[in-house]
Motif scaffolding. Sequence first.
Motif, mmCIF file in Angstrom:
data_model
loop_
_atom_site.group_PDB
_atom_site.id
_atom_site.type_symbol
_atom_site.label_atom_id
_atom_site.label_comp_id
_atom_site.label_asym_id
_atom_site.label_seq_id
_atom_site.Cartn_x
_atom_site.Cartn_y
_atom_site.Cartn_z
ATOM 1 N N SER A 148 0.846 -1.183 0.000
ATOM 2 C CA SER A 148 0.000 0.000 0.000
ATOM 3 C C SER A 148 0.886 1.238 0.000
ATOM 4 O O SER A 148 1.859 1.301 0.755
ATOM 5 C CB SER A 148 -0.915 0.011 1.235
ATOM 6 N N VAL A 154 0.529 5.571 -0.016
ATOM 7 C CA VAL A 154 -0.258 6.789 0.039
ATOM 8 C C VAL A 154 0.624 7.910 -0.499
ATOM 9 O O VAL A 154 1.761 8.082 -0.030
ATOM 10 C CB VAL A 154 -0.723 7.115 1.474
ATOM 11 N N THR A 174 -4.565 6.708 -2.024
ATOM 12 C CA THR A 174 -4.058 5.425 -1.553
ATOM 13 C C THR A 174 -4.113 4.411 -2.678
ATOM 14 O O THR A 174 -5.160 4.249 -3.331
ATOM 15 C CB THR A 174 -4.887 4.925 -0.353
#
Length: 814
Positions: free
Chosen positions: A630, A632, A647
């Motif tokens: 992940s 961001v 994100t």
Amino acid sequence: MSARQMNEGRERMTRTRSNARQRWLAHTRLPIIALAGAAAIALAACGDRDASRPGTSAAVAAPIADGALVPKPARLQPAQGVFQLSAATPLLAADGDAETVARQFADFLQASGGPALDSAVGGPADGAIHFRIDPDFDAASAEAYTLDVGPDGVRVVAGDPAGLFYGAVTLWQLATARVGDAGTGTDIAIAAMRIEDAPRFGWRGFMLDSARHFQSVEEIKKLLDAMALHKLNVFHWHLTDDQGWRIEIKRYPKLTEVGACRVPAGDGGIDPATGAELRYCGFYTQAQIREVVAYAAERHITVMPELDIPGHATAAIAAYPELGTTARPLRPVGEWGVFENLFNTEEATMVFLENVLTEMVELFPGPYVHIGGDEAVKDQWQASARVQAHMRELGVADEMAMQGLMVERLEKFLAGHDKRLIGWDEILEAELPQTATVMSWRGIDGGIEAARKGHDVVMSPSSDLYLDYLQTDSPDEPPGRPATITVDEVYAFEPVPEALEAGQRGHILGLQANMWTEHTRFDARLEHNLFPRLAAVAETGWTPAADKDWDDFRRRLPVQLQRYRRLGIAYARTPFQVLATAEDARAAGTVTIELANPLDYEIRYSTDGSVPDADSPRYREPLRQPLPASVVAAAFADGRALAEPQTFAFDAASLLSRTDEQLVTCPDLGSLLLRLEDDGPVEGERAIFNVTIFYPCWQWNRADLDGIAALKVRLGRIPYYFQLAHDEPRRRFEPARSAHGELLVHGGGCDGALLASVPMPAEPDTDGFLELEAPLAANGRQDLCIRVSGDTRPTMWVLDRVELVAQEPPGDRR
């Protein structure tokens, strides 16, 4: 018959044709008079003014040193000190026009979160903002002004209300350059400076198509405010087209009773409650037109109407069928593209056009009227015995010359009303009156040709200045036209071609951005398309060419975005967001993530789920992360995020799927890419698809087929609502082998091996979508080509999403 008799007969026929031609051209309501006076040439006053520009810009060593001004002024000289503006600051004006500008400045400031200021005539100058019109002000342009900011006060001076107004706009920008989103506040510090400013071009235009989709008067006024605050001065209003007639003409009420309503294609044109036709309607009354024109004039914007002839005429012909060329009944169309319906060439039709123009010129006091002239496919004229007979009577060689004769007659008619004719560059394809002005949209070559022939020119090429084109590759872009025109590409456009000889460059009046609205249903989408690209247009139109600098413009742009937010302008966030692409290595359990910002602002990111800030790591190279991953990320300028952080999450399943935005068009096959909206629901958001309408085809490049059993494809179906005239044969169809065609999947590109063929059903599911699974027996990385065979018009299948289906592990098999 002797040779002499044949020659005499030819001479008589020539004289007859010539006389008929002159009678036809001379049928005007007013005497033809020469176009003269300053008003007729006001918009041409500046041309390419680099040789006489006041000077060059300079940096200012103060907070927001130059106020992040857009457009950049011609000359800015820093000075010592700071002027403190507050609610107690008096506004002083020397006369009525100056007082009007002072009040406009106060209104702009308060609307953008600043303090409320009072204006007064006369009074002490210390600590005040003073607006003054000086009859002895020496400037080549009525739009020139000087602005002096010092610790003891501000003085805005010009020789004309227009120049004073633009000085007020610059001062408003200086007062709204505060960093952050809390508004300008009640106490504002403005760095001391002197600005001497005038525009490069006299024509700094914006065209809005209100025919395809209709905007309210309030939205038009909001756009006029935005134009004024960008120092744009020509509002080209496209009011008539195939899809709708938007201006009330009292002599011909059916133009709005019939011509102002269309039925959208597909479900958008069906009332979900009753199943009846659902019409899309709208027009401006003459009172509303006057209101808009007056509102624009207060902001020193000229409104130029367009009456499109001889093509783009379906709505008018639907209202009055005798204007057309065929006996086929017509309705305002609910489709997009180029239609073959033309006004006929008969005398009664020309009188109709002149009667319409008679009412229009009374509503629009500006010097120009636009008569279109573009995309007039001549098939109906060629097939019409009446048109052909009329052409022979007039001695016209071909259909383009017939259009030229119509243009010539309308030019004389408009000249008799003290107006100048302007048209799209197709009007150059016939003999053109010398006073006609050309708007070059099919590139710049038409503009070069027109200038060399002595015609004034407005540069408006679709390749650079069409704002309905997409501006990024983001999946968040609204529906739009093919290809992409980014903010920096708009900024890079130069209206004066190097190929044009120096002696002809003065014919370039300026530039104009155009906004066609086929795919723009909402005001928010309209504003997304316009801003911030319209700011780039404004700087090209105003700032000396030698002083334009993309990196400097990009530095000033974040402050301009703050002004948009304060004014409630729904500018595009997509150029300021982060895009992410991923290259998977499933066998290794990793993913390589590439981040980018369309305008190359710096990117800050986190991989722990936290919101990135100015101290977060700066993205410099692709990130290799273990799955699941992940990131961001946000784009930053001066330590501040330019848009909401985004994100991006990746796991083994997500790497096996792609949306239509993530796929590419098939090379050399999928021409004319559009971003299209579904036809339903009637209200609210609709699905959006990327599709090439000549050859619908999608390609997943380098798809990893190792361990893959099948390809799952989700398809939608929308109307094929395009008429493309002579381009229509370019639409290709793969031959269908079953009743409703097949879903075809090829490996190695569209010319590669056929990997799967799955029969299509007759209809999608009740939600309008369809999901099919195509078994695959292939491995390695391949370019997967996905198509649907068969001619499915009047509908078309469009791809929404594809997913690679992994083989079941041996232990899971039943």
